[in-house]
Design a protein around this motif. Structure first.
Motif, PDB file in Angstrom:
ATOM      1  N   ALA A 174       0.822  -1.210   0.000  1.00 24.90           N
ATOM      2  CA  ALA A 174       0.000   0.000   0.000  1.00 24.90           C
ATOM      3  C   ALA A 174       0.858   1.262   0.000  1.00 24.90           C
ATOM      4  O   ALA A 174       0.450   2.295  -0.546  1.00 24.90           O
ATOM      5  CB  ALA A 174      -0.922   0.004   1.214  1.00 24.90           C
ATOM      6  N   VAL A 175       2.036   1.177   0.596  1.00 20.40           N
ATOM      7  CA  VAL A 175       2.881   2.380   0.684  1.00 20.40           C
ATOM      8  C   VAL A 175       3.979   2.403  -0.372  1.00 20.40           C
ATOM      9  O   VAL A 175       4.780   3.346  -0.412  1.00 20.40           O
ATOM     10  CB  VAL A 175       3.514   2.514   2.090  1.00 20.40           C
ATOM     11  N   GLU A 176       4.038   1.400  -1.236  1.00 16.74           N
ATOM     12  CA  GLU A 176       5.091   1.353  -2.263  1.00 16.74           C
ATOM     13  C   GLU A 176       5.157   2.605  -3.135  1.00 16.74           C
ATOM     14  O   GLU A 176       6.251   3.072  -3.473  1.00 16.74           O
ATOM     15  CB  GLU A 176       4.921   0.112  -3.142  1.00 16.74           C
ATOM     16  N   PRO A 177       4.002   3.210  -3.514  1.00 16.56           N
ATOM     17  CA  PRO A 177       4.085   4.413  -4.353  1.00 16.56           C
ATOM     18  C   PRO A 177       4.835   5.571  -3.684  1.00 16.56           C
ATOM     19  O   PRO A 177       5.314   6.481  -4.379  1.00 16.56           O
ATOM     20  CB  PRO A 177       2.607   4.772  -4.592  1.00 16.56           C
ATOM     21  N   LEU A 178       4.916   5.568  -2.344  1.00 16.73           N
ATOM     22  CA  LEU A 178       5.612   6.641  -1.628  1.00 16.73           C
ATOM     23  C   LEU A 178       7.110   6.414  -1.538  1.00 16.73           C
ATOM     24  O   LEU A 178       7.847   7.275  -1.050  1.00 16.73           O
ATOM     25  CB  LEU A 178       5.039   6.783  -0.215  1.00 16.73           C
ATOM     26  N   MET A 179       7.579   5.260  -1.980  1.00 19.35           N
ATOM     27  CA  MET A 179       8.971   4.883  -1.754  1.00 19.35           C
ATOM     28  C   MET A 179       9.902   5.431  -2.834  1.00 19.35           C
ATOM     29  O   MET A 179      10.474   4.696  -3.638  1.00 19.35           O
ATOM     30  CB  MET A 179       9.083   3.364  -1.638  1.00 19.35           C
ATOM     31  N   THR A 180      10.056   6.760  -2.838  1.00 20.38           N
ATOM     32  CA  THR A 180      11.053   7.413  -3.674  1.00 20.38           C
ATOM     33  C   THR A 180      12.379   7.420  -2.905  1.00 20.38           C
ATOM     34  O   THR A 180      12.390   7.210  -1.693  1.00 20.38           O
ATOM     35  CB  THR A 180      10.624   8.851  -3.983  1.00 20.38           C
ATOM     36  N   PRO A 181      13.514   7.666  -3.570  1.00 25.72           N
ATOM     37  CA  PRO A 181      14.796   7.641  -2.842  1.00 25.72           C
ATOM     38  C   PRO A 181      14.824   8.543  -1.613  1.00 25.72           C
ATOM     39  O   PRO A 181      15.359   8.168  -0.577  1.00 25.72           O
ATOM     40  CB  PRO A 181      15.801   8.100  -3.903  1.00 25.72           C
ATOM     41  N   GLY A 182      14.238   9.739  -1.719  1.00 26.08           N
ATOM     42  CA  GLY A 182      14.265  10.669  -0.595  1.00 26.08           C
ATOM     43  C   GLY A 182      13.329  10.287   0.536  1.00 26.08           C
ATOM     44  O   GLY A 182      13.649  10.441   1.707  1.00 26.08           O
ATOM     45  N   LEU A 183      12.128   9.801   0.158  1.00 24.55           N
ATOM     46  CA  LEU A 183      11.128   9.467   1.170  1.00 24.55           C
ATOM     47  C   LEU A 183      11.281   8.050   1.714  1.00 24.55           C
ATOM     48  O   LEU A 183      10.724   7.736   2.772  1.00 24.55           O
ATOM     49  CB  LEU A 183       9.721   9.625   0.582  1.00 24.55           C
ATOM     50  N   LEU A 184      12.022   7.219   1.012  1.00 20.05           N
ATOM     51  CA  LEU A 184      12.074   5.796   1.361  1.00 20.05           C
ATOM     52  C   LEU A 184      12.448   5.533   2.822  1.00 20.05           C
ATOM     53  O   LEU A 184      11.758   4.768   3.498  1.00 20.05           O
ATOM     54  CB  LEU A 184      13.047   5.068   0.424  1.00 20.05           C
ATOM     55  N   PRO A 185      13.511   6.134   3.382  1.00 16.51           N
ATOM     56  CA  PRO A 185      13.860   5.818   4.775  1.00 16.51           C
ATOM     57  C   PRO A 185      12.729   6.131   5.755  1.00 16.51           C
ATOM     58  O   PRO A 185      12.416   5.323   6.636  1.00 16.51           O
ATOM     59  CB  PRO A 185      15.087   6.697   5.041  1.00 16.51           C
ATOM     60  N   ALA A 186      12.098   7.311   5.610  1.00 19.08           N
ATOM     61  CA  ALA A 186      11.019   7.684   6.528  1.00 19.08           C
ATOM     62  C   ALA A 186       9.811   6.777   6.343  1.00 19.08           C
ATOM     63  O   ALA A 186       9.174   6.348   7.328  1.00 19.08           O
ATOM     64  CB  ALA A 186      10.629   9.146   6.315  1.00 19.08           C
ATOM     65  N   VAL A 187       9.470   6.454   5.092  1.00 15.98           N
ATOM     66  CA  VAL A 187       8.322   5.584   4.831  1.00 15.98           C
ATOM     67  C   VAL A 187       8.581   4.181   5.379  1.00 15.98           C
ATOM     68  O   VAL A 187       7.699   3.558   5.987  1.00 15.98           O
ATOM     69  CB  VAL A 187       8.014   5.523   3.320  1.00 15.98           C
ATOM     70  N   VAL A 188       9.792   3.692   5.182  1.00 15.74           N
ATOM     71  CA  VAL A 188      10.151   2.370   5.711  1.00 15.74           C
ATOM     72  C   VAL A 188      10.044   2.360   7.237  1.00 15.74           C
ATOM     73  O   VAL A 188       9.477   1.432   7.827  1.00 15.74           O
ATOM     74  CB  VAL A 188      11.584   1.988   5.278  1.00 15.74           C
ATOM     75  N   PHE A 189      10.567   3.407   7.883  1.00 19.23           N
ATOM     76  CA  PHE A 189      10.506   3.451   9.341  1.00 19.23           C
ATOM     77  C   PHE A 189       9.070   3.468   9.841  1.00 19.23           C
ATOM     78  O   PHE A 189       8.688   2.673  10.715  1.00 19.23           O
ATOM     79  CB  PHE A 189      11.252   4.676   9.878  1.00 19.23           C
ATOM     80  N   VAL A 190       8.249   4.371   9.313  1.00 20.48           N
ATOM     81  CA  VAL A 190       6.869   4.506   9.794  1.00 20.48           C
ATOM     82  C   VAL A 190       6.082   3.223   9.524  1.00 20.48           C
ATOM     83  O   VAL A 190       5.353   2.716  10.395  1.00 20.48           O
ATOM     84  CB  VAL A 190       6.181   5.726   9.136  1.00 20.48           C
ATOM     85  N   THR A 191       6.212   2.684   8.317  1.00 19.32           N
ATOM     86  CA  THR A 191       5.454   1.480   7.950  1.00 19.32           C
ATOM     87  C   THR A 191       5.860   0.278   8.786  1.00 19.32           C
ATOM     88  O   THR A 191       5.012  -0.425   9.354  1.00 19.32           O
ATOM     89  CB  THR A 191       5.673   1.155   6.456  1.00 19.32           C
ATOM     90  N   MET A 192       7.155   0.033   8.874  1.00 18.81           N
ATOM     91  CA  MET A 192       7.626  -1.139   9.607  1.00 18.81           C
ATOM     92  C   MET A 192       7.443  -0.967  11.114  1.00 18.81           C
ATOM     93  O   MET A 192       7.219  -1.945  11.832  1.00 18.81           O
ATOM     94  CB  MET A 192       9.092  -1.407   9.274  1.00 18.81           C
ATOM     95  N   ALA A 193       7.519   0.278  11.612  1.00 17.16           N
ATOM     96  CA  ALA A 193       7.253   0.514  13.031  1.00 17.16           C
ATOM     97  C   ALA A 193       5.806   0.172  13.355  1.00 17.16           C
ATOM     98  O   ALA A 193       5.515  -0.459  14.381  1.00 17.16           O
ATOM     99  CB  ALA A 193       7.554   1.970  13.387  1.00 17.16           C
ATOM    100  N   PHE A 194       4.888   0.585  12.472  1.00 20.33           N
ATOM    101  CA  PHE A 194       3.480   0.237  12.676  1.00 20.33           C
ATOM    102  C   PHE A 194       3.275  -1.274  12.665  1.00 20.33           C
ATOM    103  O   PHE A 194       2.584  -1.831  13.518  1.00 20.33           O
ATOM    104  CB  PHE A 194       2.607   0.887  11.597  1.00 20.33           C
ATOM    105  N   LEU A 195       3.895  -1.935  11.701  1.00 10.74           N
ATOM    106  CA  LEU A 195       3.725  -3.391  11.603  1.00 10.74           C
ATOM    107  C   LEU A 195       4.344  -4.101  12.805  1.00 10.74           C
ATOM    108  O   LEU A 195       3.764  -5.065  13.325  1.00 10.74           O
ATOM    109  CB  LEU A 195       4.352  -3.905  10.304  1.00 10.74           C
ATOM    110  N   ALA A 196       5.512  -3.653  13.239  1.00  8.71           N
ATOM    111  CA  ALA A 196       6.138  -4.277  14.404  1.00  8.71           C
ATOM    112  C   ALA A 196       5.273  -4.088  15.639  1.00  8.71           C
ATOM    113  O   ALA A 196       5.100  -5.014  16.454  1.00  8.71           O
ATOM    114  CB  ALA A 196       7.527  -3.683  14.631  1.00  8.71           C
ATOM    115  N   PHE A 197       4.702  -2.893  15.795  1.00 13.14           N
ATOM    116  CA  PHE A 197       3.806  -2.634  16.925  1.00 13.14           C
ATOM    117  C   PHE A 197       2.543  -3.478  16.832  1.00 13.14           C
ATOM    118  O   PHE A 197       2.089  -4.056  17.818  1.00 13.14           O
ATOM    119  CB  PHE A 197       3.438  -1.155  16.961  1.00 13.14           C
ATOM    120  N   ALA A 198       1.977  -3.562  15.635  1.00 12.47           N
ATOM    121  CA  ALA A 198       0.700  -4.258  15.463  1.00 12.47           C
ATOM    122  C   ALA A 198       0.830  -5.769  15.587  1.00 12.47           C
ATOM    123  O   ALA A 198      -0.074  -6.439  16.097  1.00 12.47           O
ATOM    124  CB  ALA A 198       0.100  -3.898  14.102  1.00 12.47           C
ATOM    125  N   THR A 199       1.937  -6.305  15.125  1.00 13.83           N
ATOM    126  CA  THR A 199       2.077  -7.762  15.101  1.00 13.83           C
ATOM    127  C   THR A 199       2.844  -8.308  16.299  1.00 13.83           C
ATOM    128  O   THR A 199       2.782  -9.508  16.584  1.00 13.83           O
ATOM    129  CB  THR A 199       2.805  -8.220  13.822  1.00 13.83           C
TER     130      THR A 199
END
Length: 448
Positions: free
Chosen positions: A335-360
């Motif tokens: 769902a967040v792949e379209p946001l994964m540009t080189p500049g935004l990728l680190p922040a998007v990866v952190f927020v997305t994976m942090a949510f998943l780690a918290f949720a799971t």
């Protein structure tokens, strides 16, 4: 595997809402798992649920956790019963003369005992709560400081259990031939860990104020009740050791053995605690601190004291298995792949994976699934690989720190003498502030 789309979020939402309303952790996790099983196949809830439970209990990681936590319970119970913890507390009390010093000492110990987050969470909380009680510090604040120096500190050290695991994952995903080199290069970019660990001394010296549930807990502690109602329900009580004067060596030698053996056996905390138990038993026998029956009755009571946190962890793993069947991780990442540009990728990866780690509630296993998706994407857009890896591992530390049914949170609460929900809710504002600051750091560096 069927893709349930946005519906895969429902079990996690059920868990979070029920936990906040009821303040009950295991029941909330089981309710979320049941909702997920009903979504998967309403007619096979019993059979599929039993299969998942058997898979969880047969999982090598779960078995390892049960053994580590149970033996740690026995180890701490013996240190308490023989006066080892008491002697350490007395020795520290003579040197720590203020509330601020006791909090900073707890933080410093967390920085020193960096080999493993379990080792950190259980030993520091057990040894420092007598001191923090004396200065009217709530058990919730003690749990917050201990938890903040568990996973967040462990990931910053290249010879911890976390470093060994993630370095292996990096090699398995063929992004580097030397996983540890890439891991070390990523350490400066593990923004969440740096921020979370840095906030603690500011809280300790009062520059970062108490607010929300933590303020309520601190007011209660200053009024003479550091332990919340029901906080010691499953904790070990100090017991008389037959009039024998406790010696500091009975604390320091087992703890030193634990740290050294864990390091000696390639950062294996299970073997470390087995060696520490053996050393403790030799000390008990040589000094005749306890009878044979009392020794092993105490060890058994310590193991039993870990039943509640272990139940929480098993229920958390069960929810993770259900979420895996629902495809939660893949749904969110795609769902967040379209946001994964080189500049935004680190922040998007952190927020997305942090949510998943918290949720799971999955801080290692989740990333074994996510790395084959995220890292090739980072290579394809020519992103800064150490920065992306730093964001991934930061997200794992956030999950361990924030998730109220995560192992580090549960064990920090158990060792400190408060419930996992009380600990999670009091530290949540601090965790979210650290996560927001880390996200800002990833955006600034990524967009440069």
């Amino acid at each position: 595997m069927d893709n349930y789309g946005v519906l895969s979020l429902i079990p996690t939402i059920v868990v979070l809402v029920m936990a906040i309303i009821t303040r009950r952790t295991i029941e909330s996790l089981l309710a979320g798992s049941l909702v997920g099983l009903l979504m998967i196949s309403p007619s096979q809830v019993i059979s599929q649920g039993s299969d998942i439970l058997l898979n969880v209990l047969g999982n090598d990681t779960v078995t390892w956790i049960i053994l580590v936590c149970g033996l740690f319970g026995s180890f701490i119970a013996l240190l308490v019963r023989t006066g080892g913890v008491l002697s350490f507390g007395d020795a520290m009390t003579k040197r720590l003369t203020s509330r601020r010093q006791s909090l900073l000492a707890t933080w410093f110990l967390g920085l020193v005992i960096f080999v493993d987050d379990y080792l950190n969470a259980l030993t520091i909380s057990a040894s420092m709560k007598k001191i923090t009680d004396r200065y009217g510090i709530s058990r919730e604040k003690l749990a917050y400081i201990v938890d903040s120096t568990a996973a967040p500190v462990c990931i910053l050290v290249p010879f911890s259990t976390w470093a060994v695991f993630f370095a292996g994952l990096l090699e398995d995903n063929q992004v580097t031939s030397n996983g540890m080199s890439l891991y070390i290069a990523s350490i400066p970019y593990m923004a969440y860990a740096w921020v979370a660990a840095a906030i603690v001394p500011l809280v300790a010296i009062g520059m970062f104020p108490d607010f929300g549930p933590m303020k309520t807990a601190e007011i209660r502690a200053r009024n003479g009740q550091p332990v919340p109602d029901g906080g010691e329900e499953h904790a070990l009580e100090l017991q008389d050791n037959g009039g024998t004067t406790p010696h500091l060596i009975n604390f320091l030698l087992p703890i030193a053995s634990l740290i050294f053996a864990t390091w000696y056996f390639d950062i294996d905390i299970l073997r470390g605690v087995m060696v520490a138990l053996a050393v403790t038993l030799v000390l008990i026998a040589s000094q005749r601190l306890l009878s044979f029956n009392d020794t092993f009755d105490t060890a058994l009571e310590g193991f039993k004291a870990m039943i509640m946190p272990l139940g929480t962890l098993v229920a958390g793993f069960t929810l993770k298995e259900v979420n895996d069947v629902l495809g939660l991780t893949e749904v969110v990442i795609h769902a967040v792949e379209p946001l994964m540009t080189p500049g935004l990728l680190p922040a998007v990866v952190f927020v997305t994976m942090a949510f998943l780690a918290f949720a799971t509630g999955s801080f290692w296993g989740l990333f074994a699934v996510a790395m084959p998706i995220v890292l090739p994407l980072a290579q394809s857009v020519d992103a800064n690989m150490p920065l992306v890896v730093g964001a991934l591992i930061s997200a794992s530390a956030f999950g361990s720190h924030a998730c109220f049914y995560g192992d580090s949170t549960v064990l920090s609460a158990q060792g400190s003498g408060c419930s996992p929900m009380a600990h999670a809710l009091t530290q949540l504002p601090y965790v979210l502030i650290a996560a927001a600051l880390a996200t800002g750091v990833f955006l600034i560096i990524g967009l440069q």
